[in-house]
Design a protein around this motif. Sequence first.
Motif, mmCIF file in Angstrom:
data_model
loop_
_atom_site.group_PDB
_atom_site.id
_atom_site.type_symbol
_atom_site.label_atom_id
_atom_site.label_comp_id
_atom_site.label_asym_id
_atom_site.label_seq_id
_atom_site.Cartn_x
_atom_site.Cartn_y
_atom_site.Cartn_z
ATOM 1 N N SER A 115 -1.241 3.551 -2.304
ATOM 2 C CA SER A 115 -0.179 2.944 -3.122
ATOM 3 C C SER A 115 1.088 2.726 -2.313
ATOM 4 O O SER A 115 1.724 1.666 -2.389
ATOM 5 N N GLU A 116 1.459 3.734 -1.514
ATOM 6 C CA GLU A 116 2.661 3.630 -0.679
ATOM 7 C C GLU A 116 2.496 2.582 0.416
ATOM 8 O O GLU A 116 3.439 1.871 0.767
ATOM 9 N N ALA A 118 0.742 -0.190 0.270
ATOM 10 C CA ALA A 118 0.910 -1.520 -0.310
ATOM 11 C C ALA A 118 2.354 -1.799 -0.730
ATOM 12 O O ALA A 118 2.795 -2.951 -0.705
ATOM 13 N N LYS A 119 3.084 -0.753 -1.089
ATOM 14 C CA LYS A 119 4.477 -0.925 -1.518
ATOM 15 C C LYS A 119 5.435 -1.096 -0.341
ATOM 16 O O LYS A 119 6.438 -1.808 -0.450
ATOM 17 N N THR A 120 5.136 -0.438 0.774
ATOM 18 C CA THR A 120 6.129 -0.357 1.859
ATOM 19 C C THR A 120 5.741 -1.075 3.147
ATOM 20 O O THR A 120 6.600 -1.296 4.001
ATOM 21 N N ASN A 164 -2.183 8.221 -6.752
ATOM 22 C CA ASN A 164 -1.749 7.120 -5.867
ATOM 23 C C ASN A 164 -2.833 6.685 -4.887
ATOM 24 O O ASN A 164 -2.555 6.327 -3.744
ATOM 25 N N SER A 168 -3.186 -1.317 -5.418
ATOM 26 C CA SER A 168 -2.390 -2.197 -6.270
ATOM 27 C C SER A 168 -3.081 -2.443 -7.607
ATOM 28 O O SER A 168 -4.285 -2.228 -7.745
ATOM 29 N N GLU A 173 -4.525 -8.144 -3.886
ATOM 30 C CA GLU A 173 -3.833 -7.249 -2.944
ATOM 31 C C GLU A 173 -4.744 -6.104 -2.515
ATOM 32 O O GLU A 173 -4.763 -5.712 -1.352
ATOM 33 N N TYR A 177 -5.536 -5.458 1.491
ATOM 34 C CA TYR A 177 -5.226 -4.206 2.192
ATOM 35 C C TYR A 177 -6.498 -3.462 2.603
ATOM 36 O O TYR A 177 -6.547 -2.843 3.673
#
Length: 353
Positions: A115-116, A118-120, A164, A168, A173, A177
């Motif tokens: 999760s992190e 894909a976010k960052t 997490n 996504s 996405e 990834y």
Amino acid sequence: MKKILNLFLCFTFFSCISFAEERPTLRKMIAQMIMVGFNGSSLNDTMSVVSDAKYQRFGGVIVFGKNISTKDNLKKITSALKSAQSGIFIAIDEEGGNVTRFKDKKGFNTFISASEVAKTLDLNGANELYKKMAKQLKDLGINLNFAPVVDLLNTNSPIIASKNRAFSKNIDEVSLYANEFLDAFSEVGVLTTLKHFPGHGSAKTDSHIEKTVIENFDYSELKPYYDAIKRDKSKLIMISHVYLLDRDTQFPASMSNDIIGNLLRKDLKFDGVVISDDMLMGGLNGFSMTQKVVNFINAGGDILLFSEFMIGERRTSEYITQVIVDAINSKKIKKERIEESYDRIIKLKSELK
């Protein structure tokens, strides 16, 4: 003289063909279909698993946190296992974030969750991070990772979203990834596993603990599998223990011919290795060991994963091998089905670096 030479060459040629086609014993083929956990975190404590590896009682092991003390100790264990059995799978769950066996262990790198990521991170950043993850595993002697998770991020999930573990809520996405994960590990030379087929993200219960049912499965969740298979990047897929009621009301995915044999193998055209999620999980409660094993194999599954080295007072590998032999003798499983799995596994093992 020429006639004798021709006869000799002919004999040699057909002898080579015969040797190439010769298969190991049935029990040795079955052993390649079994992967087990083990106890101990030093070489002295793990001699029983090394010995069993030498005698080819199983084809792979899975490493847990309990097996990890120091880098040096882990390297000694993995090196001994590889010396004992050429081509042995040494697997681990290294997803990053909450799902890592290196948490609170000194000297090991840890990584952020899917999760992190894909976010960052953009895709290039994700690729670089996963190369570092793969290099650490390779340096430790681990050649197979049970990742990436390609389940859809759904806030109702107690085992995927809450930890997490998903990239996504956007399935495109997830696929992008996951592709970077697969590419990074392939470049380093560590095998990967897409999981948890057909999808665990929308499940509202935890299949580690209890029967887990998905009533209205969204088939768009299959996209990451479809994309990876189409690009020939998917070598191994892990089957979950979730029930898809619109496909099979009697069996979970890991025991369902409609899901493994039809949906995965026929519809998505996957001809690689299918591995079960841990066969000792609560999601399979209510079935006998024979039912679990026979249905998984007959559905088209290849490797049976067991988190424990012992089941009761028997070694898992010995117990499961006998279950399969008995099923073959009673004509519940065809020998040809074992040969198919053996061939798939050996083909995959030929890619180990």
